[in-house]
Each structure stands twice: as C-alpha cells, then as structure tokens.
Design an enzyme around this catalytic site. Sequence first.
Site, short mmCIF file in Angstrom:
data_model
loop_
_atom_site.label_atom_id
_atom_site.label_comp_id
_atom_site.label_asym_id
_atom_site.label_seq_id
_atom_site.Cartn_x
_atom_site.Cartn_y
_atom_site.Cartn_z
N LYS A 86 13.46 -26.33 -33.75
CA LYS A 86 13.66 -25.60 -35.02
C LYS A 86 12.50 -24.65 -35.30
O LYS A 86 12.68 -23.62 -35.98
CB LYS A 86 13.89 -26.58 -36.19
CG LYS A 86 12.74 -27.51 -36.54
CD LYS A 86 11.74 -26.92 -37.50
CE LYS A 86 10.49 -27.77 -37.61
NZ LYS A 86 9.46 -27.18 -38.48
N THR A 108 12.93 -24.86 -42.55
CA THR A 108 11.88 -24.10 -41.86
C THR A 108 12.27 -22.63 -41.71
O THR A 108 11.45 -21.73 -41.92
CB THR A 108 11.59 -24.72 -40.47
OG1 THR A 108 11.41 -26.12 -40.63
CG2 THR A 108 10.36 -24.13 -39.84
O1 LIG Z 1 5.17 -24.77 -41.50
P1 LIG Z 1 5.95 -25.08 -40.25
O2 LIG Z 1 6.74 -23.91 -39.76
O3 LIG Z 1 5.10 -25.71 -39.20
O4 LIG Z 1 7.07 -26.17 -40.65
C1 LIG Z 1 6.66 -27.32 -41.30
C2 LIG Z 1 7.63 -28.47 -41.14
O5 LIG Z 1 7.85 -28.76 -39.80
C3 LIG Z 1 8.92 -28.31 -41.90
O6 LIG Z 1 9.67 -29.48 -41.81
#
Ligand SMILES: O=P(O)(O)OC[C@H](O)CO
Length: 335
Positions: free
Chosen positions: A194, A251
Amino acid sequence: MAPPERITVLGAGSWGTTFAKVLADAGNDVVLWARRAEVAAAINETRRNSAYLPDIRLPSTLRATDDAAEAVHGAGAVVLAVPSQTLRENLAGWQPLLPPEATLVSLAKGVELSTLKRMSEVIGEVADVPMAHVAVVSGPNLAKEIAAEQPTATVVACPDHDRAVALQHACSTPYFRPYTNTDLVGIEIAGACKNVIALACGMAAGLGFGHNTMSSLITRGLAETTRLGVALGADPMTFAGLAGLGDLVATAMSPLSRNRTFGERLGRGETMAQAQEAAHGQVSEGVKSCSSIRQLAARHGVEMPITDVVHRVCHEGLAPAPAAAELLGRERKPE
Ligand SMILES: O=P(O)(O)OC[C@H](O)CO
Ligand SMILES: NC(=O)c1ccc[n+]([C@@H]2O[C@H](COP(=O)([O-])OP(=O)(O)OC[C@H]3O[C@@H](n4cnc5c(N)ncnc54)[C@H](O)[C@@H]3O)[C@@H](O)[C@H]2O)c1
C-alpha cells in the site's frame, strides 16, 4: 489482580511513540527505547516527543530510556518500531537481550531489499525464535490521528491465535480497536504494497488528477497486491480487510501519509533529492520497497504494473506524466 504486563517498544519515531501511548493507555507498564539519550530524557521530563508528536502529552505510565538492555528486561512483548530496511541490523544488536518467551511484534511495513523477505521472516531468522512468537500490527493507522485518540481499528496478526488474542487485549483502548488474524503473509504484503500505491496516488495528485484517478489506482493497486499475496500463499480475503483495502485507502488519500506526500512532490516536478530533504529524515517505506516488491513479483511471475512504474520513477528517472500515460496505454483486458 495481576500486575500490568511490561511491554517494550524499540524505536521512538512517530509510530513507535504513538503505539507506546496506546499500550500505556491500555493499562500496561510500557518502556520506550529511543536511539538518542536526549529524546528519552525529554520524554521522561516533559512527557513529550517534540520531534515527532509535539502536540501530544504522553501518559505517566510510559517511561523512556536509551538503554536497550534495561528496556527489554522482563518484557512479555517487545515491539519493533524501526524502519524495515534497518530492522535486521537493529535486531541483531538486540537479539542477545530478548526474553526467550517474549512475543516479538513488528510495526514495520516493508520488504527487505537484499533478501526480499517480509519483516516477520527477518525477525524469525535474526531473533532465532519460532514463528509462533512473531506478530504484526497493521491497519489504517496514521500515527498522528491515533496519538490524538481518533477512533481507529487495526489488525493484530500472529500464527499463534492465543498470542494474537493476548496482544489484542494488550493494545485495546476506547479509541483503538484491534482485530485478530493469523494470515501473516497477507497482512505484511498488504502493508508493504500500500505504500507503493500511495506513492502512485501522490504522483497523480501532484499531476493535478482527481478522485477518479485515485480510485482507479487504489482499485487496480489492490488487484496487483492481491495477486502477489495469493502467489505467496496469502488468503485473498485479507486484502479486503483493514490491513488491505483499509490501510490502502487511508494512506493513499491522506495528506498525513509520508508516502502519499512524497509521491505528490514528485508529481509536482520535485526531484528525489528534494522530496527526501522535505521528509526531514522520516521514512517513506515505499520508495525502497517498490524495488524489493517488484523483484519479489518477478520471482513469482506476478504482473504489478503500478509498482513497476513507481520503481522506474523513483530509481530509473522516468517522469510521473509519461508513467501515467504508460499505465493507461497498456494492452486492454477484462477486469
Ligand atoms: O505515513 P506513511 O505513508 O508511512 O503511512 C503510515 C501508515 O502506514 C498508515 O497506516
Ligand atoms: N508513522 C505512521 O503513521 C506509521 C503507522 C503504521 C506503521 N508505520 C511503520 O512503522 C515503521 C516505523 O515508522 P515510524 O513512522 O515510526 O518511522 P519514523 O521515521 O518516524 O521513526 C523511525 C524510528 O526508528 C529509529 N531508528 C533506529 N535505528 C534506525 C536506523 N538505523 N535508521 C533509521 N532510523 C532508526 C529512529 O530513531 C526513529 O525513532 C515503518 O515501517 C512505517 O511504515 C508507520
């Protein structure tokens, strides 16, 4: 009544600090390890981690230290909250200190570059523990929202259902609701992929595209993620759950996401170096994992066109606009 369980969190970045707060709010005795002594001292003295969560007051039942041996002593669970590409090196240093029966919990979302291993595989190997001792927490969990106690659900995955349930109890609060799962492969592949799809959505936003484009990328991104997960033995239903679709939507759509923000900067025409500098040392896991996931997919004969163009934008100089045109120009096929 039994005394509260000692739980250690190793890594005092955004998510490590936030998850330590969740565990403390759930009634555990929590020790948070920080790399820098001044960060640990500031948390103990001011109840704040000003570099990562300046507006959040941390509970008094959370204690910080920069001494890893002291941190893990007597812990029933040890939570690993460091970036995925440094986890092996970090854990190798901590391995001799770990209580043999402790549940080792991964918060990291990535696939290791040199070995193409998932984080639970790295943990099992480096800590030399049975996989039943290894758990993963993953879901739509943007740290800043959880630190502000906004209602959120997540998944606690462990091959040993009893350990998953124990950890579920340990991190349940009125604002944080964990569900259990035993599909480690699916939960970890979903969490790593993701970030890559969020980079693609960020690039699309930076190019000025709207919700149809985001939704198309999210849906086709979930399709290629599911293909990879199933090839690796995951349950396809995992990808429809909180750690799959749930985390992907959060995300890919949130300005709080480091991955989405990084992609948006590239889409607006910034260079990789400019986007890295703007991240102020905080990790955007997808930038590295796009390469390891692409290799893992190739090894298993799985087509991942979005991951492929994200890798080429981040590492081979492809610009975001022609990358988008390339995705749209692919051979037409049934859904
Ligand atoms: O800030 P990111 O893109 O690393 O995303 C944070 C978390 O994985 C969201 O669930
Ligand atoms: N921030 C979130 O919202 C969030 C939510 C869920 C999952 N995650 C995942 O959790 C993991 C950690 O994320 P984070 O947000 O806490 O990251 P971060 O960049 O905010 O913090 C990383 C922490 O690891 C420490 N660290 C220890 N050894 C390190 C090394 N060799 N190199 C770099 N840092 C080192 C850093 O000092 C820092 O405290 C990532 O895999 C991320 O994808 C993050």
